[in-house]
Design a protein around this motif. Structure first.
Motif, mmCIF file in Angstrom:
data_model
loop_
_atom_site.group_PDB
_atom_site.id
_atom_site.type_symbol
_atom_site.label_atom_id
_atom_site.label_comp_id
_atom_site.label_asym_id
_atom_site.label_seq_id
_atom_site.Cartn_x
_atom_site.Cartn_y
_atom_site.Cartn_z
ATOM 1 N N ALA A 1 0.829 -1.214 0.000
ATOM 2 C CA ALA A 1 0.000 0.000 0.000
ATOM 3 C C ALA A 1 0.859 1.259 0.000
ATOM 4 C CB ALA A 1 -0.923 -0.001 1.217
ATOM 5 N N GLU A 2 2.042 1.149 0.590
ATOM 6 C CA GLU A 2 2.943 2.308 0.661
ATOM 7 C C GLU A 2 3.472 2.681 -0.723
ATOM 8 O OE1 GLU A 2 7.155 3.541 2.854
ATOM 9 O OE2 GLU A 2 6.128 1.685 3.395
ATOM 10 N N GLN A 3 3.716 1.670 -1.558
ATOM 11 C CA GLN A 3 4.250 1.906 -2.906
ATOM 12 C C GLN A 3 3.400 1.124 -3.908
ATOM 13 O OE1 GLN A 3 8.233 0.483 -1.783
ATOM 14 N NE2 GLN A 3 8.994 2.555 -2.097
ATOM 15 N N PRO A 4 2.169 1.584 -4.157
ATOM 16 C CA PRO A 4 1.207 0.779 -4.904
ATOM 17 C C PRO A 4 1.609 0.461 -6.338
ATOM 18 C CG PRO A 4 0.350 2.984 -4.483
ATOM 19 C CD PRO A 4 1.578 2.839 -3.669
ATOM 20 N N GLU A 5 2.395 1.294 -6.980
ATOM 21 C CA GLU A 5 2.759 1.052 -8.379
ATOM 22 C C GLU A 5 3.921 0.082 -8.533
ATOM 23 O OE1 GLU A 5 0.966 2.315 -10.869
ATOM 24 O OE2 GLU A 5 -0.335 3.229 -9.352
ATOM 25 N N GLN A 6 4.587 -0.200 -7.457
ATOM 26 C CA GLN A 6 5.824 -0.985 -7.528
ATOM 27 C C GLN A 6 5.566 -2.469 -7.295
ATOM 28 O OE1 GLN A 6 9.073 0.622 -5.191
ATOM 29 N NE2 GLN A 6 9.938 -1.415 -4.852
ATOM 30 N N GLU A 7 6.120 -3.310 -8.167
ATOM 31 C CA GLU A 7 6.089 -4.754 -7.955
ATOM 32 C C GLU A 7 7.073 -5.106 -6.841
ATOM 33 O OE1 GLU A 7 4.385 -7.260 -9.603
ATOM 34 O OE2 GLU A 7 3.232 -5.845 -10.829
ATOM 35 N N GLN A 8 6.620 -5.890 -5.883
ATOM 36 C CA GLN A 8 7.484 -6.295 -4.768
ATOM 37 C C GLN A 8 7.371 -7.794 -4.546
ATOM 38 O OE1 GLN A 8 7.717 -3.527 -1.331
ATOM 39 N NE2 GLN A 8 5.958 -2.499 -2.260
ATOM 40 N N THR A 9 8.484 -8.393 -4.197
ATOM 41 C CA THR A 9 8.538 -9.840 -3.987
ATOM 42 C C THR A 9 8.758 -10.133 -2.513
ATOM 43 O OG1 THR A 9 9.409 -10.234 -6.209
ATOM 44 C CG2 THR A 9 9.760 -11.969 -4.588
ATOM 45 N N PHE A 10 7.985 -11.079 -1.992
ATOM 46 C CA PHE A 10 8.080 -11.452 -0.583
ATOM 47 C C PHE A 10 8.255 -12.964 -0.462
ATOM 48 C CE2 PHE A 10 5.309 -7.718 -0.823
ATOM 49 C CZ PHE A 10 5.987 -6.842 0.001
ATOM 50 N N LYS A 11 9.135 -13.345 0.444
ATOM 51 C CA LYS A 11 9.317 -14.760 0.781
ATOM 52 C C LYS A 11 9.154 -14.869 2.285
ATOM 53 C CE LYS A 11 10.498 -19.104 -0.082
ATOM 54 N NZ LYS A 11 9.933 -19.699 1.147
ATOM 55 N N ILE A 12 8.008 -15.379 2.711
ATOM 56 C CA ILE A 12 7.672 -15.449 4.134
ATOM 57 C C ILE A 12 7.919 -16.874 4.627
ATOM 58 C CG2 ILE A 12 5.821 -15.212 5.827
ATOM 59 C CD1 ILE A 12 4.563 -13.106 3.925
ATOM 60 N N TYR A 13 9.039 -17.052 5.311
ATOM 61 C CA TYR A 13 9.422 -18.342 5.873
ATOM 62 C C TYR A 13 9.325 -19.436 4.813
ATOM 63 C CZ TYR A 13 9.118 -15.581 10.126
ATOM 64 O OH TYR A 13 9.295 -14.602 11.068
ATOM 65 N N ASP A 14 8.556 -20.491 5.049
ATOM 66 C CA ASP A 14 8.527 -21.601 4.099
ATOM 67 C C ASP A 14 7.392 -21.498 3.081
ATOM 68 O OD1 ASP A 14 6.510 -21.956 5.924
ATOM 69 O OD2 ASP A 14 6.821 -24.101 6.202
ATOM 70 N N LEU A 15 6.697 -20.361 3.041
ATOM 71 C CA LEU A 15 5.625 -20.177 2.078
ATOM 72 C C LEU A 15 6.202 -19.860 0.697
ATOM 73 C CD1 LEU A 15 3.119 -18.013 4.159
ATOM 74 C CD2 LEU A 15 3.003 -20.472 3.699
ATOM 75 N N PRO A 16 5.440 -20.118 -0.365
ATOM 76 C CA PRO A 16 5.941 -19.812 -1.709
ATOM 77 C C PRO A 16 6.231 -18.322 -1.874
ATOM 78 C CG PRO A 16 3.969 -21.196 -1.814
ATOM 79 C CD PRO A 16 4.105 -20.755 -0.397
ATOM 80 N N GLU A 17 7.221 -18.025 -2.671
ATOM 81 C CA GLU A 17 7.542 -16.639 -2.983
ATOM 82 C C GLU A 17 6.403 -16.031 -3.801
ATOM 83 O OE1 GLU A 17 11.724 -15.279 -4.064
ATOM 84 O OE2 GLU A 17 10.710 -15.250 -6.020
ATOM 85 N N VAL A 18 6.038 -14.790 -3.477
ATOM 86 C CA VAL A 18 4.962 -14.108 -4.199
ATOM 87 C C VAL A 18 5.436 -12.729 -4.635
ATOM 88 C CG1 VAL A 18 3.071 -15.339 -3.071
ATOM 89 C CG2 VAL A 18 3.978 -13.251 -2.022
ATOM 90 N N THR A 19 4.912 -12.274 -5.753
ATOM 91 C CA THR A 19 5.206 -10.936 -6.260
ATOM 92 C C THR A 19 3.894 -10.233 -6.566
ATOM 93 O OG1 THR A 19 7.303 -11.673 -7.240
ATOM 94 C CG2 THR A 19 6.373 -9.603 -8.052
ATOM 95 N N TRP A 20 3.710 -9.073 -5.945
ATOM 96 C CA TRP A 20 2.480 -8.316 -6.124
ATOM 97 C C TRP A 20 2.803 -6.841 -6.249
ATOM 98 C CZ3 TRP A 20 -1.284 -11.577 -6.995
ATOM 99 C CH2 TRP A 20 -1.384 -12.780 -6.285
ATOM 100 N N ASN A 21 1.811 -6.062 -6.684
ATOM 101 C CA ASN A 21 1.863 -4.615 -6.509
ATOM 102 C C ASN A 21 0.663 -4.206 -5.660
ATOM 103 O OD1 ASN A 21 -0.492 -4.003 -8.189
ATOM 104 N ND2 ASN A 21 0.815 -4.517 -9.945
ATOM 105 N N GLY A 22 0.612 -2.941 -5.307
ATOM 106 C CA GLY A 22 -0.449 -2.484 -4.413
ATOM 107 C C GLY A 22 -1.523 -1.662 -5.101
ATOM 108 N N LYS A 23 -1.633 -1.798 -6.417
ATOM 109 C CA LYS A 23 -2.613 -0.999 -7.153
ATOM 110 C C LYS A 23 -4.033 -1.285 -6.649
ATOM 111 C CE LYS A 23 0.140 -0.682 -11.401
ATOM 112 N NZ LYS A 23 0.220 -1.074 -12.840
ATOM 113 N N GLY A 24 -4.762 -0.212 -6.383
ATOM 114 C CA GLY A 24 -6.147 -0.339 -5.959
ATOM 115 C C GLY A 24 -6.348 -0.563 -4.474
ATOM 116 N N MET A 25 -5.262 -0.750 -3.716
ATOM 117 C CA MET A 25 -5.417 -1.042 -2.295
ATOM 118 C C MET A 25 -6.020 0.125 -1.522
ATOM 119 S SD MET A 25 -2.013 -3.277 -1.359
ATOM 120 C CE MET A 25 -2.395 -3.223 0.389
ATOM 121 N N LEU A 26 -5.509 1.323 -1.792
ATOM 122 C CA LEU A 26 -6.018 2.480 -1.058
ATOM 123 C C LEU A 26 -7.462 2.770 -1.459
ATOM 124 C CD1 LEU A 26 -2.865 4.780 -1.195
ATOM 125 C CD2 LEU A 26 -3.660 3.361 0.702
#
Length: 284
Positions: A85-110
């Motif tokens: 939500a802080e940087q809605p236009e930017q694609e960001q990748t997250f790897k949370i412990y043993d969960l699959p890696e995900v890449t999202w942007n925040g468009k439309g969140m606000l």
């Protein structure tokens, strides 16, 4: 020992059934987390509520670890979601412990109403409880002006609460002034949320810094008072047909108890709502 004023009725839906339903949902997290960005938030909230209901279970080491593990995941998910939500236009990748890696942007969140102050307060104190310093640092610098762009608008004093905790975290020199001014605004609002929840947060925070503030009681007295006051608020807010689930694990008060403990102080308040293993950071 602070006894809870509310006891759930497990006749219609047993505790075992409630917990099993949550476990079944959580088991699908690794599959569903890659399907939808908003599942970061949904699963964070699922983990939190799961840990809240676990406070009614016999606190074996296995139950403690299950609760702590869920909160660890929730902390990372919440922080990641708000980062989008802080940087809605930017694609960001997250790897949370043993969960699959995900890449999202925040468009439309606000526009959808995310990044409300209440979400920030839950996210920040989850990070405090789980000693997730990376998430704490990220959230402590979340722009409040971005938060105000959310379609879900809170009252002005709610944003001030976030500002106070950010100032406290970042050791800003205007922290005492911000806290005093926000207390005055809460008192001026005068509604139940302002008096029992908002003031409860700030009274407890002020008691964390006795060299700066004298509120007429020590930290443990402030903590005990506000655990009870917030339970009463949530019982009244929930009404007779719903359980006051938020009171089962009051994240903000629990987080400040963790802060007090981590400074080498004793948390003397005994309550099932303030699990000792979380205060002591046993699994973190």
């Amino acid at each position: 020992m602070l006894n809870r004023n509310y006891t759930p009725n497990f006749k219609n839906v047993s505790l075992e059934r409630r917990l099993q339903t949550s476990r079944s949902r959580i088991d699908r997290c690794s599959i569903n987390i890659i399907k939808n960005r908003d599942n970061l938030l949904r699963y964070a909230q699922e983990y939190i509520n799961f840990s809240r209901w676990l406070t009614w279970e016999v606190q074996t080491p296995e139950i403690e670890k299950e609760s702590a593990t869920g909160l660890r995941y929730a902390s990372k998910m919440y922080a990641a979601f708000l980062k989008l939500a802080e940087q809605p236009e930017q694609e960001q990748t997250f790897k949370i412990y043993d969960l699959p890696e995900v890449t999202w942007n925040g468009k439309g969140m606000l526009e959808s109403g995310y990044a409300a102050p209440s979400e920030w307060l839950d996210a920040y104190f989850l990070a405090v409880i789980t000693r997730d310093t990376e998430s704490m640092g990220s959230l402590a610098n979340f722009p409040i002006e971005t938060m105000k762009q959310s379609a879900t608008q809170a009252g002005p004093v709610s944003y001030k609460l976030v500002e106070v905790f950010q100032a406290y975290h970042n050791h800003l020199p205007d922290f005492p002034m911000l806290l005093n001014n926000t207390m005055e605004e809460l008192l001026a609002d005068g509604d139940d949320w302002s008096i029992y929840i908002g003031m409860g947060y700030l009274e407890t925070l002020a008691a964390l810094t006795p060299a700066t503030f004298d509120i007429g009681c020590d930290f443990n007295e402030a903590l005990a008072k506000n655990v009870q006051a917030q339970e009463r608020y949530h019982i009244n807010e929930s009404g007779p047909d719903h359980a006051p689930v938020d009171s089962f694990l009051p994240l903000q008060l629990l987080g400040m108890a963790c802060m007090w403990h981590d400074r080498g102080n004793q948390v003397l308040v005994e309550s099932d709502s303030l699990p000792r293993f979380l205060i002591e950071g046993k699994y973190f």
